[in-house]
Write a protein that holds these residues in place. Structure first.
Motif, PDB file in Angstrom:
ATOM      1  N   ARG A   1       9.426 -45.279 -13.630  1.00 44.88           N
ATOM      2  CA  ARG A   1      10.439 -45.058 -14.673  1.00 44.88           C
ATOM      3  C   ARG A   1      10.726 -43.569 -14.824  1.00 44.88           C
ATOM      4  N   ILE A   2       9.681 -42.741 -14.778  1.00 43.62           N
ATOM      5  CA  ILE A   2       9.885 -41.284 -14.856  1.00 43.62           C
ATOM      6  C   ILE A   2      10.734 -40.813 -13.685  1.00 43.62           C
ATOM      7  N   SER A   3      10.423 -41.302 -12.492  1.00 41.66           N
ATOM      8  CA  SER A   3      11.186 -40.926 -11.297  1.00 41.66           C
ATOM      9  C   SER A   3      12.645 -41.327 -11.445  1.00 41.66           C
ATOM     10  N   SER A   4      12.885 -42.481 -12.057  1.00 42.12           N
ATOM     11  CA  SER A   4      14.254 -42.953 -12.264  1.00 42.12           C
ATOM     12  C   SER A   4      14.999 -42.045 -13.238  1.00 42.12           C
ATOM     13  N   ILE A   5      14.322 -41.624 -14.304  1.00 43.78           N
ATOM     14  CA  ILE A   5      14.948 -40.728 -15.283  1.00 43.78           C
ATOM     15  C   ILE A   5      15.336 -39.406 -14.624  1.00 43.78           C
ATOM     16  N   ILE A   6      14.423 -38.871 -13.828  1.00 47.35           N
ATOM     17  CA  ILE A   6      14.685 -37.595 -13.149  1.00 47.35           C
ATOM     18  C   ILE A   6      15.874 -37.731 -12.214  1.00 47.35           C
ATOM     19  N   LYS A   7      15.957 -38.856 -11.521  1.00 43.79           N
ATOM     20  CA  LYS A   7      17.084 -39.101 -10.613  1.00 43.79           C
ATOM     21  C   LYS A   7      18.399 -39.136 -11.385  1.00 43.79           C
TER      22      LYS A   7
END
Length: 549
Positions: A415-421
């Protein structure tokens, strides 16, 4: 140094400046409830009892000295109850820890308490008489993660597998491969070995079969488990290189061996054991204990380990006193620790799994890894203290929902990776990629940092969920320290769950992508730090940190 250790040192200084003598261990514990602060100490109670003084007055005196010494760290220090000292970290100090995490990157959580001492962790070490079972696997994951944690704590660690390829079990394996009247082992692998092994002598057939089992079965399973050993130590090699004889010669010279009933005995009762132990049988075959004597002569006298940790199954509990006696007799008292893990029961579809389709006796690690996957298997095996029985629910391990703990933790990372993307796509001015690159490069928030995130922006992180998340992040070094001291590796998956819970709560309460650009940058820093700590924790457990799920 952990934050807890910094506070402890401040507390010791404050006690001394208050005119008291510190002649006892100062303990500092994380508070279980927010109302009691972040850390609590009972030092004033101990001092008051020693000096026959009022604990509240002693605590107040120490409190005043602590606040003077720890300016900037504490929001407040309270005296509570009969004389406890409760420490509340200041918001400014907590917020600044984000910068420390991003600066250290994958090194965050690393400590120097090991002082580069050389340690060996020996685990699995199953007899090479068949495939690895789930019983062997529990010690495998536990030993692997303990070794990873000790390395993180600053020890020089080697992982070892001891191959018991000598003695009666090898003879029994040979008879089984030859399928004669003394066959003991069964399973499809025996049929395979019967075709591969050409030797007709039972012991030679057993030796050849053991080598094939190690190379073709066990080593491949260990690789699937995500474990890499630094050394595979053969018992036969210890005998052939005379290391076993050297160890027995030392014991004989020290008069710890005697002959009786045509056998050679070790005076194990001298070291607190309930009985003496045979090291050479009537037929001149050397026992397991003799091989272990040679093994630990090699570990301590040649490899020079300061500490050796052996991880055994509970069924070997009775062998520990004899080996501890041998190690002490060889001159290495206190250097060996033997830890035990209990058994595992598998459940699938609500039913207990007992039989293996391939081995014919137990469920193998290959079967379990195929059913549940490596990440879930590792996480589930690590969740319980090694000394407790483990029930493993295959259906839960395969479920892709919050009911599956490893999925719940990994989803936080994804989820963190998705937010950063999304940040990269929606607002290039946030420069998420630059911030992440700075974190990986070990750059900070000062003038040399490429990131646009500053300490001033971090002061915007005032929401209760933001502060709670940061306080979870900064626990990692303490988790590493505690686990390196008491070997309770189940602390790691629990910490991962606590951290994931704090992040998911933050995600529900606080929008990262917001019109307030400064706040968005501060929250970006927070989720980048969270990503680092989550990955570092998963790395310790040998579990992948997915970018997407």
């Amino acid at each position: 140094m952990t934050i807890r250790e910094k506070i402890r040192n401040l507390l010791i200084q404050a006690i001394k400046r208050s005119g008291f003598v510190v002649d006892f261990d100062i303990s500092l514990d994380a508070s279980g409830q927010e109302i009691h602060g972040d850390y609590a100490a009972n030092a004033a109670l101990i001092l008051a009892k020693k000096l026959n003084q009022d604990p509240l007055l002693v605590a107040e005196k120490i409190k005043t000295a602590v606040l003077k010494a720890g300016s900037g760290i504490f929001e407040k220090v309270e005296v509570a109850g009969p004389g406890f000292l409760n420490f509340f970290l200041s918001k400014d100090y907590v917020q600044k820890q984000i910068g420390e995490i991003l600066r250290e990157g994958n090194k965050y959580g690393s400590l120097k308490i090991g002082k580069s001492k050389k340690v060996q962790v020996e685990f699995i070490s199953a007899n090479p008489t068949g495939p690895l079972t789930i019983g062997n696997g529990r010690g495998g994951f536990w030993g692997d993660v303990l070794a990873n944690t000790l390395t993180k704590a600053g020890f020089r660690v080697e992982k070892a597998y001891y191959v018991n390829d000598y003695g009666n079990q090898i003879m029994a394996l040979g008879h089984s491969v030859l399928k004669d009247g003394e066959a003991k082992y069964k399973g499809d692998y025996i049929d395979w070995l019967n075709k591969e092994v050409k030797e007709k002598d039972p012991y030679r057939a057993g030796e050849r079969a053991a080598k094939l089992i190690i190379k073709k079965l066990i080593e491949k399973t260990v690789a699937k488990m995500g474990i890499k050993f630094d050394e595979w130590i053969s018992e036969t090699w210890l005998h052939k290189t005379k290391r076993v004889d050297k160890a027995l010669a030392i014991l004989k010279r020290k008069k710890f061996l005697y002959e009786e009933e045509d056998a050679l005995w070790f005076r194990s009762t001298t070291f607190g054991d309930q009985r003496d132990r045979v090291v050479v049988k009537r037929n001149e075959w050397k026992t397991y204990l003799a091989g272990d004597a040679g093994l630990h002569y090699y570990k301590f006298s040649e490899k020079k380990f300061a500490k050796v940790i052996n991880i055994w199954g509970a069924d070997h509990w009775g062998d520990a006193p004899g080996l501890q006696g041998v190690v002490e007799a060889l001159g290495h008292k206190g250097k060996l620790e033997i830890l035990f893990h209990q058994f595992i029961t598998l459940f699938k579809g609500g039913q207990e799994l007992r039989m293996s389709k391939r081995a014919g006796v137990y469920v193998t690690m290959d079967e379990l890894l195929e059913m549940a996957g490596r990440d879930a298997t590792r996480f589930f095996f690590l969740q319980k203290a090694a000394g407790t029985h483990l029930n493993f629910d295959v259906d839960q391990a395969k479920e892709q929902s919050a009911k599956n703990p490893v999925y719940y933790v990994q989803y936080a990372h994804a989820r963190i990776s998705s937010i950063i993307k999304k940040l990269k796509i929606q607002n290039s001015r946030l420069r998420a990629s630059s911030a992440e690159a700075a974190a990986k490069a070990g750059q900070g928030f000062g003038g040399q940092a490429k990131s646009k995130i500053t300490y001033q922006k971090l002061k915007l992180l005032n929401h209760q969920s933001e502060l709670a998340l940061i306080k979870q992040l900064i626990r990692l070094p303490e988790v590493v320290e505690d686990t390196a001291k008491d070997y309770q590796v189940q602390r790691l998956p629990q910490y991962a769950l606590d951290l994931a819970t704090s992040f998911h709560q933050f995600y529900r309460d606080c929008r990262v992508i917001t019109e307030d650009k400064n706040l968005a940058k501060a929250r970006l820093a927070l989720i980048l730090a969270t990503k680092i700590v989550l990955k570092n924790t998963l790395d310790l457990m040998g579990i992948t940190a997915p970018e997407r799920m």
